[in-house]
Write an enzyme that holds these catalytic residues in place. Sequence first.
Site, PDB file in Angstrom:
ATOM      1  CB  ILE A 581      38.759  10.884  73.233  1.00  0.00           C
ATOM      2  CG1 ILE A 581      39.895  11.883  73.450  1.00  0.00           C
ATOM      3  CG2 ILE A 581      39.283   9.452  73.273  1.00  0.00           C
ATOM      4  CD1 ILE A 581      40.558  11.775  74.807  1.00  0.00           C
ATOM      5  CD  GLU A 713      49.658   1.262  77.067  1.00  0.00           C
ATOM      6  OE1 GLU A 713      50.377   2.108  77.652  1.00  0.00           O
ATOM      7  OE2 GLU A 713      49.883   0.037  77.069  1.00  0.00           O
ATOM      8  CG  LEU A 720      53.321   7.759  73.171  1.00  0.00           C
ATOM      9  CD1 LEU A 720      54.382   8.632  73.840  1.00  0.00           C
ATOM     10  CD2 LEU A 720      53.784   7.364  71.775  1.00  0.00           C
ATOM     11  CD  GLU A 774      42.997  19.952  80.184  1.00  0.00           C
ATOM     12  OE1 GLU A 774      41.765  20.130  80.166  1.00  0.00           O
ATOM     13  OE2 GLU A 774      43.533  18.903  79.801  1.00  0.00           O
ATOM     14  CG  ASP A 785      46.155  17.144  85.633  1.00  0.00           C
ATOM     15  OD1 ASP A 785      45.668  17.944  84.851  1.00  0.00           O
ATOM     16  OD2 ASP A 785      45.546  16.673  86.617  1.00  0.00           O
ATOM     17  CE  LYS A 789      48.460  10.729  82.157  1.00  0.00           C
ATOM     18  NZ  LYS A 789      48.689  10.979  80.775  1.00  0.00           N
ATOM     19  N   GLY A 933      46.322  14.674  71.389  1.00  0.00           N
ATOM     20  CA  GLY A 933      45.510  14.597  70.187  1.00  0.00           C
ATOM     21  C   GLY A 933      44.501  13.474  70.257  1.00  0.00           C
TER      22      GLY A 933
END
Length: 956
Positions: A581, A713, A720, A774, A785, A789, A933
Amino acid sequence: VSRHLLCKLLLVRICFVLCFRTGFASQWERRESSNLHISASVASPDFSLNESVGKVQLPKGETWSIHKFGGTCVGSSQRIQNVAEIITKDESERKLVVVSAMSKVTDMMYDLVYKAQTQDDSYISALEAVFEKHKLTALELLGGDDLASFLSSLHHDINNLKAMLRAIYIAGHAAESFSDFVVGHGELWSAQMLSSVIRKVVPGWLRFNGLDCNWMDTRDVLVVNPAGSDQVDPDYLESEQRLDKWFSKNPSKTIVATGFIASTPQNIPTTLKRDGSDFSAAIMGALFRARQVTIWTDVNGVYSADPRKVSEAVILKTLSYQEAWEMVTSGHFLYLSKLLRRALTFLNGVYMYVQSYFGANVLHPRTIIPVMRYDIPIVIRNIFNLSAPGTKICRPSVIESEDEQRLESHVKGFATIDNLALVNVEGTGMAGVPGTASAIFGAVKEVGANVIMISQASSEHSVCFAVPEKEVNAVAKALKSRFRQALDAGRLSQVAVIPNCSILAAVGQKMASTPGVSATLFNALAKASINVRAIAQGCSEYNITVVVKREDCIRALKAVHSRFYLSRTTIAMGIIGPGLIGATLLDQLRDQIATLKEKFNIDLRVLGITGSRTMLLSDTSIDLSRWREVQEKKGENADLEKFVQHVHGNHFIPNTVVVDCTADSNVASHYYDWLRKGIHVITPNKKANSGPLDRYLKLRALQRQSYTHYFYEATVGAGLPIISTLQGLLETGDKILQIEGIFSGTLSYIFNNFTDTRAFSEVVTEAKKAGYTEPDPRDDLSGKDVARKMSELAPAINRHGLGPFEVVIPGQFMREVIILARESGLKLELSDIPVESLVPEPLTATASVEEFLQQLPQFDQGMSDKRQDAEDAGEVLRYVGVVDVVKQIGEVKLRRYKKEHPFAQLAESDNIIAFTTERYKKQPLIVRGPGAGAEVTAGGVFSDILRLASYLGAPS
């Protein structure tokens, strides 16, 4: 001893008288003869004659233009020729040229006086060096009678100086009049040489025709009265009378006048003190009622800020007299190499210290009335760049186009003064007591200290003022002595000194009566985490002055300069984690950084990139087109503390952001300290917002209380706009009823492809090979996970008082569920969220990933049965998370949805979230797009960076 001293003083007096009889007087006679001879040969009908006296009258007005050239401009024979060419090409009908001594000559002359009075015999050889410098220059410039005449005059002057310096040597002391007589000779010599060059054509050297030209010893014209230490006041009435007399004997369309020197009313030579040539030019402009005064220097004009501190500082086309004065008296350099100060101080009627370009304090008594009365502009030009138009200092034009008014900043420029200290006199006994301020500043005056700025609140409880740091101890001692009784009695509580301060001043005539200028200034300082220690603003509103810490001064200057659009919004960036990333983000920055700077005034500078082992640092900006190569060759051992200090410690950039592209909980643990230090944080790292609740609450509380920003974000739904959509709904007063979504690109891919007769294990293996999971697919299938969130949604909703609701978030990671639940206002820990795991119980303890994938087919039948039941009911399986605000709970589970439902329409690894609110009750608000991605996640981080730039002042 007394008799010996008396003899010394008598000898000095005799030498001084002899010098004047043989030197000054004879020099006057030679000049009279020379100028009369010249004027006879070039008599012009343009000069009017007074019939009663038969003398030529001085024509005053706009036919005259004044030029001033400093020592650098006439520092060599070639530069003197350049000056002569400029004057000859000036199309003004009449010209007066004020010149300084050749470069370094004034310093050499002062050194002569110093050596003589300290009885250093080397003054003789130093005087010889002065002679040789001017002799060689004359040999290169002049020829024939002009050369012979100048060398004769030069020899005569040097002999007179030898006599004067010998007298000073014997006495061991130099009176100010003696010193002024010596140091003023440099201007005499440069004026004579320049006038000869302008008057004559020297074959092989110059490419222009000679002009009618006389030279003026301004000691014959300018009369000044001593007005204290390093101060003189011009006597304009007497000077005008002497000018008329001089011109009647020396009529000419071009005059070369000596700068710096003048005479007292008793005809004793004196000077206008250091840098006085600018002052000479301004005085001459008023005496001649000139059209314009041009000051030639070595820069292109006046800058909006010191370009050594603000690289994006711009040249100002125009300044009003008031703006120029405010910038100078606020310590603003104007970046004019000291050349403008004297001229500008002539344009103002107050006495005060001015911080010179090189940091020395110079006392400038000047008056604005003569020049302002005739609206004579001053133009700053660069002698080494004639194509640059320079800066014009004049009365502002009444007529301005609407576009100019709209685009021009209300603040013209910014000034700074360093090495100051604040003195705070405080006590309840000060209120309503007349004479307190007088007593305070009377004590300051007694120690000879200069007050730079004063600030007092209407409560009269305290008086705060700034003085040079080198003077503050004497000031504090004097005040404590003066107010000893009041301090002992408790009427004054303290006389406090705050060291290590700097002043920042914003200057602009359009600031007057314009709402919001102060707000914008202080907002820019606050966003750069600059603490303001004191504030001052006069009723003219032309100047807002603030006191800040010395170490914050440059950062403060950059911040306010950027905020008023005089430079680009500049952000120092540190990228942590150049993995998939992080590296993608750096590539995106590389492709867009030039466009952002050119079109949007956003200047992003990556000053550091660090991984777990190596880091790359730069003082200006890393070349993002080759950062991988440079890091490999020049990278140093990674040190997170050093890395952050480097990025944040660059005081030339007002704003700092750390971008954490890791998934490391140790890096996330530093966010609180970074935000507290004024460092903005942007991250896709979920660990901080999904970790222990107390740490999360502490972090968010700091974020809300400070002017530093924390954007995340990309922690939910990759790129998104999920977090920002939720925050927008809450901030506009909507009430959240339910949120459900699929945040895991991995699980979205698995259940979108778990159709027909395909086995569940087959789809999982395919997803791992495609890189969607993963390294251990159980991390995705366990649902932990996802639940994490979800908990960020609930705190924001409770914080806005929106009442109970249910949040259902289909998705990817338990961390994302926690993040959303907490964002909504729910104070949940991971352990508070029940999770339906997709990992068969017997396989949770399997040692390796390979063993897990080998044994997973044994449990396919259970998942196939659930799929078949759903298909029989016209439904599909989706793995979601839920937060119920009514019950204040969250959950992660496998749910069934009708095939017409938006969740059933997903393709590949898309994410989707549905917000059901009071406004969107019948039809939920849907956010859908790629949920996995590096490109989309890095894009989400990039969007947060641009959001930060907008918050910091970039144009939208």
